[in-house]
Design a protein around this motif. Structure first.
Motif, PDB file in Angstrom:
ATOM      1  N   ALA A  36       1.049  -1.160  -0.021  1.00 32.53           N
ATOM      2  CA  ALA A  36      -0.042  -0.033  -0.113  1.00 32.53           C
ATOM      3  C   ALA A  36       0.892   1.202   0.064  1.00 32.53           C
ATOM      4  N   GLY A  37       0.826   2.349  -1.074  1.00 28.14           N
ATOM      5  CA  GLY A  37       1.591   3.145  -0.986  1.00 28.14           C
ATOM      6  C   GLY A  37       2.476   3.416  -2.190  1.00 28.14           C
ATOM      7  N   ALA A  59       6.247   4.408  -0.812  1.00 28.79           N
ATOM      8  CA  ALA A  59       6.218   3.635   0.647  1.00 28.79           C
ATOM      9  C   ALA A  59       7.367   2.585   0.596  1.00 28.79           C
ATOM     10  N   VAL A  71       7.130   7.732   1.533  1.00 29.18           N
ATOM     11  CA  VAL A  71       5.889   7.848   2.180  1.00 29.18           C
ATOM     12  C   VAL A  71       5.953   6.580   3.133  1.00 29.18           C
ATOM     13  N   THR A 123       4.139   3.961   5.556  1.00 28.81           N
ATOM     14  CA  THR A 123       2.723   3.361   5.719  1.00 28.81           C
ATOM     15  C   THR A 123       3.173   2.321   6.779  1.00 28.81           C
TER      16      THR A 123
END
Length: 406
Positions: A98-99, A103, A216, A218
């Motif tokens: 995710a990301g 990420a 990012v 996460t």
């Protein structure tokens, strides 16, 4: 174990060593050719696009080369710095999180910071060391298993090329093990050229440039990538690398190495570069007597290898474009052959201790299964389930004498 290496302020004893520098050139070429396919596959696995792949390779070459050059010159010891091949295999096995790639970049930054913390705060290093070796080895074996099966699974899709690839790997390995994978890479490149994919790739390549990716952070990437990547890097690269150097009589400054490699990893991560760390295999090449009969001159081998990695970084655009335009089964096969030795070592470490064999097998199989919960990959869950089983078994062994006394 004391080292016979002179202090860092002393000039290089005996002057330049052509033998050591030649060994360094070989170490850089073999190290790059043997596992660059794993690097590309790992970065692509977590979502890097072609430009980010080329940028990551460019930044990674510089990030490996300059610290190796500085540490070797400063300490007068053959401190070899490389990318984390097992860690990149982890990325290839984990897949997108995710990301997306930002990420994954956030996870790379975090791993670099954790390595710095391990240098500054010794309890963190002790905690990593406290992970039972069979479980750490089993997690690595589970990560590598699927990739090592690729050359044989792909044989049904391209039997002619794959048989030639395997034959080259086996025959060259029989004569000179170090050159087995590079020879297989040459065969793969020839196969690409014959079917036109190699020429199309080279003609369409661009000079590498740095693509900045904003990290990012996460939860899924932290738990699914950063923590397993940190453990794999420490357990299968940094600790064995220090052991290899100690075997040859060198005691490098551990804190300084971890601080520098961690900081460089964190700074290079936004350009797509994964973690850098101490070498194990090429460390033995540069630190052994083959580099130079005089231990005080072997630092030049690792320093030369560092220069070689910086120069090879200029091929990042060619490498990334060539690999991307090549048949996936061919790239997977080359990457799998490059990892078979590491898989064998990890598997042996997982099963050597009979009392830990059960938990280690659980760790290996869960990791290899690709199991995922809450977006967190199987490497984490394999280590958790194997760790729980290891704890329960250890507790049961500890309680048996008391139960017998009652």
């Amino acid at each position: 174990m004391s080292s016979s290496i002179p202090p860092s302020s002393a000039p290089p004893a005996g002057g330049l060593s052509v033998q050591a520098m030649s060994t360094g050139v070989i170490a850089a070429l073999v190290g790059y050719a043997s596992s660059v396919a794993v690097v590309v596959q790992g970065l692509a696995g977590v979502g890097a696009d072609p430009r980010q792949l080329a940028s990551g390779l460019l930044a990674l070459g510089v990030a490996m080369g300059l610290p190796a050059l500085w540490l070797s010159w400063r300490t007068r010891m053959p401190v070899s710095i490389v990318w984390t091949t097992p860690g990149l295999a982890l990325l290839a096995a984990t897949g997108p999180v995710a990301g997306g790639f930002p990420a994954a970049v956030g996870a790379f930054v975090l791993v670099g910071l954790l390595i710095m913390v391990a240098g500054l705060w010794t309890p963190l290093g002790r905690w990593v060391m406290a992970i039972p070796k069979p479980l750490a080895s089993a997690m690595l074996a589970g990560i590598l298993m699927k990739l090592c099966l690729a050359p044989f699974l792909a044989m049904g899709k391209a039997p002619g090329v794959l048989l030639l690839l395997l034959a080259t790997w086996v025959l060259v390995g029989r004569v000179a093990k170090l050159y087995a994978v590079p020879a297989a890479v040459v065969v793969a490149l020839a196969a690409m050229a014959l079917d036109g994919s190699g020429g199309a790739a080279v003609s369409g390549m661009a000079l590498p440039d740095l693509a900045v990716v904003t990290p990012v952070f996460t939860w899924e990437a932290v738990v699914g990538i950063a923590l397993p990547l940190f453990i794999v890097t420490m357990a299968s690269q940094n600790i064995p690398g220090l052991t290899v150097l100690a075997t040859y009589g060198y005691e490098p400054p551990v804190r300084g190495i971890f601080l520098l490699t961690g900081a460089v990893s964190a700074l290079a991560a936004p350009f797509g570069a994964p973690t850098i760390n101490l070498a194990a295999i090429t460390a033995a090449l540069c630190a052994g007597a083959d580099a130079d009969p005089r231990p005080e001159r072997r630092w030049q081998a690792a320093a030369t290898a560092g220069v070689g990695y910086v120069l090879l970084a200029g091929l990042a655009g060619v490498t990334a474009t060539l690999v991307i335009h090549s048949p996936p089964v061919l790239i997977e096969a080359v990457a799998g052959l490059a990892l078979i030795g590491a898989f064998g070592g990890a598997l042996m470490g997982a099963v050597q201790q009979e009392e830990a064999r059960g938990p280690a097998m659980v760790t290996l199989l869960v990791t290899a299964s690709g199991l995922s919960f809450f977006g967190i990959g199987s490497a984490f869950w394999g280590l958790v389930l194997g760790g729980v089983m290891h704890f329960l078994h250890s507790r049961s062994f500890a309680l048996r004498p008391a139960a017998a006394a009652n």
